[in-house]
Design a protein around this motif. Sequence first.
Motif, PDB file in Angstrom:
ATOM      1  N   ARG A 948       0.744  -1.111   0.005  1.00 18.07           N
ATOM      2  CA  ARG A 948      -0.018   0.022   0.094  1.00 18.07           C
ATOM      3  C   ARG A 948       0.755   1.274  -0.129  1.00 18.07           C
ATOM      4  NH1 ARG A 948      -3.127  -3.379   2.940  1.00 18.07           N
ATOM      5  NH2 ARG A 948      -5.383  -3.687   2.432  1.00 18.07           N
ATOM      6  N   ASP A 949       1.935   1.171   0.749  1.00 15.96           N
ATOM      7  CA  ASP A 949       2.859   2.346   0.798  1.00 15.96           C
ATOM      8  C   ASP A 949       3.346   2.736  -0.487  1.00 15.96           C
ATOM      9  OD1 ASP A 949       2.416   2.664   3.283  1.00 15.96           O
ATOM     10  OD2 ASP A 949       4.179   1.694   4.165  1.00 15.96           O
ATOM     11  N   PHE A 950       3.793   1.462  -1.259  1.00  9.16           N
ATOM     12  CA  PHE A 950       4.217   1.764  -2.731  1.00  9.16           C
ATOM     13  C   PHE A 950       3.444   2.357  -3.607  1.00  9.16           C
ATOM     14  CE2 PHE A 950       4.909   0.183  -7.103  1.00  9.16           C
ATOM     15  CZ  PHE A 950       5.908   0.417  -7.276  1.00  9.16           C
ATOM     16  N   LEU A 951       2.131   1.900  -3.399  1.00  5.92           N
ATOM     17  CA  LEU A 951       1.032   2.574  -4.333  1.00  5.92           C
ATOM     18  C   LEU A 951       0.862   3.830  -4.015  1.00  5.92           C
ATOM     19  CD1 LEU A 951      -1.505  -0.301  -4.678  1.00  5.92           C
ATOM     20  CD2 LEU A 951       0.279   0.257  -5.876  1.00  5.92           C
ATOM     21  N   THR A 952       1.045   4.415  -2.803  1.00  9.87           N
ATOM     22  CA  THR A 952       0.626   5.848  -2.075  1.00  9.87           C
ATOM     23  C   THR A 952       2.016   6.592  -2.834  1.00  9.87           C
ATOM     24  OG1 THR A 952      -0.474   5.023  -0.403  1.00  9.87           O
ATOM     25  CG2 THR A 952       0.281   7.055  -0.279  1.00  9.87           C
ATOM     26  N   MET A 953       3.155   6.083  -2.682  1.00 14.91           N
ATOM     27  CA  MET A 953       4.429   6.954  -2.920  1.00 14.91           C
ATOM     28  C   MET A 953       4.660   7.105  -4.507  1.00 14.91           C
ATOM     29  SD  MET A 953       6.822   5.039  -0.333  1.00 14.91           S
ATOM     30  CE  MET A 953       8.382   5.576  -1.111  1.00 14.91           C
ATOM     31  N   HIS A 954       3.985   6.438  -5.393  1.00 12.03           N
ATOM     32  CA  HIS A 954       4.257   6.452  -6.689  1.00 12.03           C
ATOM     33  C   HIS A 954       3.085   6.903  -7.457  1.00 12.03           C
ATOM     34  CE1 HIS A 954       8.215   4.704  -6.360  1.00 12.03           C
ATOM     35  NE2 HIS A 954       7.779   4.056  -5.786  1.00 12.03           N
ATOM     36  N   SER A 955       3.354   7.457  -8.934  1.00 10.52           N
ATOM     37  CA  SER A 955       2.373   7.781  -9.742  1.00 10.52           C
ATOM     38  C   SER A 955       1.835   6.808 -10.719  1.00 10.52           C
ATOM     39  CB  SER A 955       2.471   9.199 -10.440  1.00 10.52           C
ATOM     40  OG  SER A 955       3.575   9.263 -11.030  1.00 10.52           O
ATOM     41  N   PHE A 956       0.694   6.783 -11.066  1.00 12.45           N
ATOM     42  CA  PHE A 956       0.204   5.831 -12.040  1.00 12.45           C
ATOM     43  C   PHE A 956      -0.708   6.432 -13.047  1.00 12.45           C
ATOM     44  CE2 PHE A 956       1.036   3.649  -8.050  1.00 12.45           C
ATOM     45  CZ  PHE A 956       1.846   2.544  -8.711  1.00 12.45           C
ATOM     46  N   GLU A 957      -0.328   5.820 -14.367  1.00 11.72           N
ATOM     47  CA  GLU A 957      -1.229   5.872 -15.657  1.00 11.72           C
ATOM     48  C   GLU A 957      -1.464   5.000 -16.461  1.00 11.72           C
ATOM     49  OE1 GLU A 957       0.772  10.436 -16.954  1.00 11.72           O
ATOM     50  OE2 GLU A 957       2.252   8.674 -16.798  1.00 11.72           O
ATOM     51  N   ILE A 958      -2.379   4.986 -17.283  1.00  7.48           N
ATOM     52  CA  ILE A 958      -2.744   4.163 -18.142  1.00  7.48           C
ATOM     53  C   ILE A 958      -2.791   4.717 -19.516  1.00  7.48           C
ATOM     54  CG2 ILE A 958      -4.518   2.620 -19.150  1.00  7.48           C
ATOM     55  CD1 ILE A 958      -5.626   2.453 -16.195  1.00  7.48           C
ATOM     56  N   ASP A 959      -1.915   4.009 -20.710  1.00  7.28           N
ATOM     57  CA  ASP A 959      -1.897   4.645 -21.782  1.00  7.28           C
ATOM     58  C   ASP A 959      -3.227   3.942 -22.696  1.00  7.28           C
ATOM     59  OD1 ASP A 959      -0.961   4.845 -24.729  1.00  7.28           O
ATOM     60  OD2 ASP A 959       0.892   4.828 -24.017  1.00  7.28           O
ATOM     61  N   VAL A 960      -3.684   4.952 -23.128  1.00  6.99           N
ATOM     62  CA  VAL A 960      -5.168   4.774 -23.983  1.00  6.99           C
ATOM     63  C   VAL A 960      -4.855   5.352 -25.353  1.00  6.99           C
ATOM     64  CG1 VAL A 960      -7.514   5.024 -24.269  1.00  6.99           C
ATOM     65  CG2 VAL A 960      -6.578   4.714 -21.961  1.00  6.99           C
ATOM     66  N   ALA A 961      -4.299   4.449 -26.330  1.00  5.90           N
ATOM     67  CA  ALA A 961      -4.065   4.951 -27.731  1.00  5.90           C
ATOM     68  C   ALA A 961      -3.287   5.976 -27.682  1.00  5.90           C
ATOM     69  CB  ALA A 961      -5.522   5.144 -28.478  1.00  5.90           C
ATOM     70  N   GLY A 962      -2.038   5.833 -26.925  1.00  5.85           N
ATOM     71  CA  GLY A 962      -0.933   6.929 -27.130  1.00  5.85           C
ATOM     72  C   GLY A 962      -1.180   7.947 -25.930  1.00  5.85           C
ATOM     73  N   LYS A 963      -2.276   8.168 -25.344  1.00  5.68           N
ATOM     74  CA  LYS A 963      -2.606   9.259 -24.509  1.00  5.68           C
ATOM     75  C   LYS A 963      -2.556   8.831 -22.919  1.00  5.68           C
ATOM     76  CE  LYS A 963      -5.284  11.963 -27.560  1.00  5.68           C
ATOM     77  NZ  LYS A 963      -6.579  12.826 -27.749  1.00  5.68           N
ATOM     78  N   ARG A 964      -1.958   9.376 -22.188  1.00  3.22           N
ATOM     79  CA  ARG A 964      -1.691   8.731 -20.783  1.00  3.22           C
ATOM     80  C   ARG A 964      -2.831   9.617 -19.840  1.00  3.22           C
ATOM     81  NH1 ARG A 964       4.860   8.571 -19.849  1.00  3.22           N
ATOM     82  NH2 ARG A 964       5.168   7.126 -21.487  1.00  3.22           N
TER      83      ARG A 964
END
Length: 984
Positions: A948-964
């Motif tokens: 849980r700490d790892f998920l809180t400390m980092h930023s996440f994105e999903i690439d949808v057809a070249g757009k994040r």
Amino acid sequence: MVRTGIERAFGPSFKRVVTENQNRISAAATGLVLAVILQSSAAVALLVSGFSGAGSLTFGAGLAVVLGADLGSALLIQVFSFDLSWLVPVFLAVGGGLFVKSDRRTFRQAGRIILGIAFILISLRFLRETMDPIRGSAFLPAIAEYLARDFVTAFIVGSVLAFAMHSSVAVILMCVTMVSIGAIPVTAGVSLVLGANMGSALIPVWLTRSMENAARRVPLANLALRSQPAMTNLIRYSTQLYSELEAETGLATGWMQCGSVTVARTEDRMTMLLRTAAAARAQGVEVDVLSPQEAGDKWPVMQTDDLKGGLWMSGDGKANPTDLTQSLAKGARQGGAQVIEGVKVTNILTREGRVTGVVTDKGTIEAEIVVNCAGQWARNIGLRCGVNVPLHSAEHMYIVTETMQGVTSDLPVLRDPDGYIYFKEETGGLVMGGFEPEAKPWGMDGIPDKFEFSLLPDDWDQFEILLENALIRVPELETAGVRKFYNGPESFTPDNNYLLGETPELKNFFVGAGFNSMGIASAGGAGRALAEWIVEGEATSDLFAVDIRRFADFNNNPTWLHDRVKETLGLHYAMPWPNRELDTARPFRRSPLYDRLAAKNAVFGSKMGWERANWFAPDGTTPETVYSFGRQNWHDAVAAEHAAVRDGVAIFDQTSFGKLLVQGKDACAQLNRICAGNVDVEIGQTVYTGLLNSRGGFESDLTVLRLKAQEFLLITGSAQACRDGDWISRNFSEDAHVFLTDVTSSWSVLAVMGPKARDVLSKVTKADLSNDGFAFGTCQKIDLGYATVIANRMTYVGELGWELLVPVEFAAGVYDDLMGAGAEFSIRDAGYYALDGLRIEKGFRAWSRELTPDITPLQAGLSFAVDFDKPDGFIGKEALLAARSDPEHMHRRIIQLVLKDLDVQLWGGEAVLCDNTEIGEVRSAGYGHTLGAAVALCDVHTDEKITRDFLTMHSFEIDVAGKRFAAKAYLQTPYDPKAARVRM
């Protein structure tokens, strides 16, 4: 084989000399020299036929080489008409010295050639002495007079003799001997030899048809990305194997890493390519997005005015199937395998449910393991031993053009899926073929035994749609000559993925078939996977996409296969829309409620042949899914179904669930060893559990209902009944008293879900449905209207509810009673799109999505479903214990991501990024209407433990057809994380 033998004897220089001399005069000179060196124009002709069949030599150049060889053989007759036996000692001494003592390869080759000439001179001397007694016989003058009468007569005699004996060498030696003893004049001998060379020239014409048909049966390697990472890994291994095989075996494979360009004519196709690029990067595949101009620069022969862009894969390539097969075969022989060709299998031997051998037209072979790789004949081979191999052949066509300007040997492979076509270079021209939307099935009356090197008649009408699109992409084709039209059948499966693995009907009988145009790309990896499966006793990676157990016996129906294959061939280049359904050979399997739901505007999908309601179109609208990569036309309708489950009550027809009945005095002990959870519970309790392999990964997940002391009902996914039944049965102890029966077709399943589910059911049953009378995780037999059903208090949507197992003959009546009783609570029908969105929003895992043979319960967040302390353990326990102590095991986990942008649609397969670095992919996605955003369950890998700490400390994105798009990450769902609603 002749070509391979010559290459072994004289090195690859011959191949280079022959294939690089495409000029007619140079080619003729090459043929003359080779014929003199080899003392045989037939050997040269066979060599030419091999290169011509493999596409390395044009027809005109090949003919020139053969004619040059004819002239060389004619010169031999003049030289060897003299008695040169006095040179034998010299040739033996010189040739032997060069061959034995020289360290230089060129000198050793020269020594080998000189020794060959010496042996021929010895043979000629022997023949002369043998024929001396008949020198003065009465019939020789008559023969001599007959042959010397005219050139044509001798020419025809020589041609017939050479073709009949498949060799001009024997005729040449006979002529040399007869000339040397004076039996026939030199002019007659020359005529005979020229005729013999013409006869030998007919041999490659006859052989080339077979060889080139075989060589081009798979014209395109298509080494590209697959939607499943495990399948991409198999292709990646194939590429590596092909690139290294020549060094290992000494035989060329024809493998060329020329790269590939895939182009898009429409915005939707370009969106798909952008999604593919993101997925490729997540899987470690190099890929570049191209503009139309950049695509044209990579493939300058095409016109690009109508293109939206393209994709470049530098690691893609092509291979020569004939050369590759020979190289693989040699490697197998080096490993101890024996290859026997030209043998027909007439029967499969079995005993007590195991394969024991094969019967052939050359004798019987006993075997503990048999692998059915019979291609188009695999289905028929399977039927001989009671095994279902669902394949059907369809015609596949392509053309090979004459030389075209701008086509170079390193031209990349080109795919134009909007036009259903592909191109690749071949001897300065183009191979153009494709996968038309409606294919032409073949072989309905059986496939001839000797058809492996044969072709079907040209069908330009069927080919028209491909040719029209090819002329759009390459206008120069209009003036290019067509060297050859090829029409060869290939076998296709119902879903277009090949078949691999051990069959459920017969132990130790494996299948590797249905590869069609994916054969070259997949062969290396599939072969390794199959070998590992045989050795280890189970698949060593996630192979469900190609596992033969994904089909059942009803999928082998020939009429159904005939109708389905019309569509599956075209799937190679069909637009892979999210949730795309196949249209042919439907409806197939129908629940008792099919007509009722169809009358309510249900839009059906298909899984394991079952017609299942995906969603319900509102009154006054067309019940049809309109595909797109954005929100599809059912979004709002499914939102209403979703809300009904969260706030009111809805009913799902889940009759397609697989149901397996396990009985016998050892049923409990056997199941408890196979299941990771403890199923030795009180009668009437329900257990959610995984079935694990020896590596601790999921072979399945299912629900176990204990109905009696030694009777259990297993509820599994729609596509898993055959596979799960096989896995469980194979893991029963041989001496155990236990039986498994597939009872899927005996029961319907109606799920009543939502906060008002208890209210509706209470109106049609006298059973106590309170928490005290009917706790969560238990099952009871209850009355429901006139029917008696098994009610299971379990949920896959995260709400209060019951799954009702109803005998099929009562299903319609129970459904009517429930809808009547639920009217005052605004009950409504809901489909599988809503079901999937609800379970993803709740974070529930699904097998073959988040749960695979490569994912453990620890990584999936399902440790609660594993009982490490139960007696006698369970399959996979040792691996899980080792994983718990492995500090790197939790570097891979299943996490939930919720997008911050509320308007974006996710479908699955998108790349997941952590701090701008690809770390995995979306395995399941849907719109969480309660959370108000798209939700994804993702398989991610990092360099540190995921907490849980790892998920809180980092930023996440999903690439949808070249757009994040930014997302918030969770290990546990934000919707009702304590699961209070299911126990309300």
